[in-house]
Design an enzyme around this catalytic site. Structure first.
Site, PDB file in Angstrom:
ATOM      1  N   GLY A   1       6.809   2.998  -7.176  1.00 50.84           N
ATOM      2  CA  GLY A   1       6.012   1.442  -7.686  1.00 50.84           C
ATOM      3  C   GLY A   1       5.676   0.489  -6.662  1.00 50.84           C
TER       4      GLY A   1
ATOM      5  N   ARG B   1       5.092  -3.584  -2.523  1.00 52.95           N
ATOM      6  CA  ARG B   1       4.985  -4.953  -1.804  1.00 52.95           C
ATOM      7  C   ARG B   1       3.443  -5.278  -2.464  1.00 52.95           C
ATOM      8  NH1 ARG B   1       2.492  -2.710   3.857  1.00 52.95           N
ATOM      9  NH2 ARG B   1       1.810  -0.663   3.194  1.00 52.95           N
TER      10      ARG B   1
ATOM     11  N   ARG C   1      -2.687   5.774 -11.102  1.00 49.47           N
ATOM     12  CA  ARG C   1      -2.377   7.117 -10.057  1.00 49.47           C
ATOM     13  C   ARG C   1      -1.928   8.245 -10.912  1.00 49.47           C
ATOM     14  NH1 ARG C   1      -0.691   3.756  -5.192  1.00 49.47           N
ATOM     15  NH2 ARG C   1      -0.940   1.621  -5.699  1.00 49.47           N
TER      16      ARG C   1
ATOM     17  N   ASP D   1       1.119   9.936  -5.385  1.00 49.90           N
ATOM     18  CA  ASP D   1       0.906   8.307  -5.514  1.00 49.90           C
ATOM     19  C   ASP D   1      -0.314   7.766  -5.104  1.00 49.90           C
ATOM     20  OD1 ASP D   1       2.820   9.201  -3.514  1.00 49.90           O
ATOM     21  OD2 ASP D   1       2.811   7.010  -2.885  1.00 49.90           O
ATOM     22  N   ASN D   2      -0.824   8.448  -4.319  1.00 47.01           N
ATOM     23  CA  ASN D   2      -2.317   7.805  -3.691  1.00 47.01           C
ATOM     24  C   ASN D   2      -3.345   8.552  -4.016  1.00 47.01           C
ATOM     25  OD1 ASN D   2      -0.623   6.305  -1.910  1.00 47.01           O
ATOM     26  ND2 ASN D   2      -0.410   7.573  -0.343  1.00 47.01           N
TER      27      ASN D   2
ATOM     28  N   ASP E   1      -5.655   3.806  -0.675  1.00 42.11           N
ATOM     29  CA  ASP E   1      -4.240   3.751   0.276  1.00 42.11           C
ATOM     30  C   ASP E   1      -4.617   4.217   1.529  1.00 42.11           C
ATOM     31  OD1 ASP E   1      -1.899   2.341   0.074  1.00 42.11           O
ATOM     32  OD2 ASP E   1      -1.000   3.774  -1.632  1.00 42.11           O
TER      33      ASP E   1
END
Ligand code: AMP
Ligand code: MG
Length: 493
Positions: free
Chosen positions: A96, A99, A189, A258-259, A268
């Protein structure tokens, strides 16, 4: 310091919609960015702002800093952190936005929809042990490299602003903190699908798939098996993207699921870098111990990620599980051929070839082997092919190269297009200027310590026109000298 909706003085014509919030609540957490002490604009992308239809001409630096730090929320923004999971170096993890905060989707005057995300905006429910913050140098680096990728015609998220926060962040040492405003056609993603698939709710995965199709592949809405078509389309876009990386000598460095963006944009920019000397086993990332994401492995890593994506869609592909698996396996199995097609098309352009001949692969492989064997600079070697004085250049005085050059010239003479057209094609596909690591590092070393962004501005200006050699940027054209080469990138961003 408190958050407030913007007054007219900083109304820069955002047109926010928040369609992601219409999705099930488990897909995100609503929360505001955590304010920062002393925000100041480090760098701002005027050209991008204008192309988004934003009116920043009246915006003062102070107001811009308040807006792009998240200290002041623009009208219409409904901030959320998005939930996602991911396979990190092969291992499944719940992640998730730890940041980052999505302010909303800005719809441009021409109707295009872009996520506006603040990266480094403070802790969220997904922060795990992280501080939710980002350091200035890596955010400037993401700005430089992502904008360079855009100028190289490689699909990518983009960078609108970097704001220094006036707060230190603790990494190995204390570093100045910053927030990057990232623009993406979405932040959905492969890992977003993995997260929703873990909820084990077929309706939820259908909702996400339909939303994504609507947003990125609207031509598929009325197709017969739209989820299979969706899978095929994502595979196609990724094959095209990874081919572009390979053609440019770009190493992403952390191709975790996730990227990988479903839109087909590069996302990313952590430990990424461009290769100088060509070596297909190059790894830059300090944490990639086994070379999982080395230059040569990028197509394989992409296909592995796409298999994880296909798994999440299985219940939508066919009501009989075995049938669904067969469909998914077949689709993912097409990746190598599609990739190879895109790569060959790109390579032909790099060599000035307009038509196809069966032996082209051999011609290309021979050149690459020569570049690799002699550890030549990848970008400089290809750019030099269009040069009249190629064979006089010391770098190319070599019998093996001369033999290759003869076959290549013969190949060029067998096509009907003129030499001038071939040179034009080569120059439009072999960049002269890329964000070489030593150039980026040099610009970054000075900026945070002295608040001197002049080198960064100069580099960004040169990188915005990568296919043209401009005398004033001659110092950016040559490969680094050996002492500038040993290079490692770090995830500690
Ligand atoms: P990345 O390596 O940048 O793709 O990040 C992987 C995950 O770690 C994501 O969930 C990020 O949001 C999270 N993350 C990275 N850095 C931080 C940080 N400083 N604080 C909180 N979460 C972070
Ligand atoms: Mg990430």
């Amino acid at each position: 310091m408190s958050l407030s909706l913007s007054e007219t003085k900083d109304d820069i014509c955002w047109r926010f919609e928040n369609s992601y919030m219409q999705l099930p609540q488990s897909f995100y957490a609503a929360l505001d960015p955590v304010p920062v002490r002393n925000p100041r604009i480090a760098i701002f992308n005027q050209v991008l702002a204008e192309s988004l239809g934003l009116n920043v001409s009246e915006l003062s630096d102070t107001d811009a800093a308040m807006l792009f730090s998240g200290n002041r929320l623009p009208k219409g923004a409904q901030p959320i952190a998005q939930a996602y999971a991911g396979h990190q170096f092969g291992h499944f993890t719940m992640l998730g936005d730890g940041r980052a905060i999505l302010l909303g989707e800005h719809v441009t005057p021409t109707g295009d929809r872009f996520d506006i995300q603040l990266k480094g905006s403070g802790q969220t429910p997904f922060s795990r042990r992280g501080d939710g913050r980002a350091a200035l140098a890596p955010m400037l680096r993401e700005y430089i490299v992502s904008e360079a990728m855009h100028a190289l015609n490689i699909p990518t998220t983009r960078s609108l602003a970097v704001v220094s926060t006036g707060e230190p962040v603790a990494r190995e040492t204390l570093l100045p903190g910053a927030i990057l405003t990232r623009i993406a056609s979405s932040h959905i993603r492969v890992g977003t699908f993995e997260y929703v698939a873990r909820l084990s709710n077929i309706d939820a995965i259908r909702v996400l798939a339909d939303y994504t199709i609507h947003r990125h592949y609207p031509n598929l809405i009325h197709t017969e098996n739209r989820y299979l078509e969706f899978l095929n389309s994502v595979i196609d876009r990724q094959a095209s993207l990874i081919a572009k990386w390979m053609l440019a000598g770009f190493i992403h460095g952390v191709m975790n699921t996730d990227n990988m963006a479903i839109s087909g944009e590069t996302i990313d920019y952590g430990p990424c870098a461009f290769m100088d000397n060509y070596d297909i086993d190059t790894v830059f990332s300090s944490i990639d111990y086994h070379g999982r994401y080395s230059f040569r492995n990028q197509p394989l890593a992409a296909q592995w990620n796409l298999a994880r994506f296909a798994e999440t869609l299985l219940p939508l592909l066919h009501s009989i599980p075995q049938e669904a698996i067969t469909l998914a396996e077949h689709a993912v199995g097409t990746f190598p051929d599609i990739f190879q097609r895109y790569w060959l098309t790109g390579m032909r352009k790099k060599l000035g070839l307009f038509n196809l001949e069966d032996d082209d692969v051999h011609l290309i492989e021979q050149l690459l082997q020569w570049i690799q064997k002699n550890r030549k600079d990848y970008t400089y070697s290809f750019r030099s092919l269009a040069s009249e004085s190629l064979l006089k250049d010391d770098l190319f005085r070599d019998c093996e190269f001369a033999a290759w050059h003869t076959s290549w010239q013969e190949r060029l003479s067998r096509q009907s297009e003129s030499k001038v057209s071939a040179i034009g094609l080569m120059q439009a596909n072999n960049p002269a200027i890329i964000p070489r690591n030593h150039l980026v590092e040099e610009a970054l070393t000075i900026a945070p310590e002295h608040s001197d962004y002049s080198k960064i501005h100069r580099l960004i200006k040169a990188l915005s026109n990568p296919y043209t050699e401009m005398p004033e940027y001659n110092d950016y054209l040559t490969p680094p000298i050996p002492t500038q080469q040993a290079y490692q990138t770090f995830c500690g961003t």
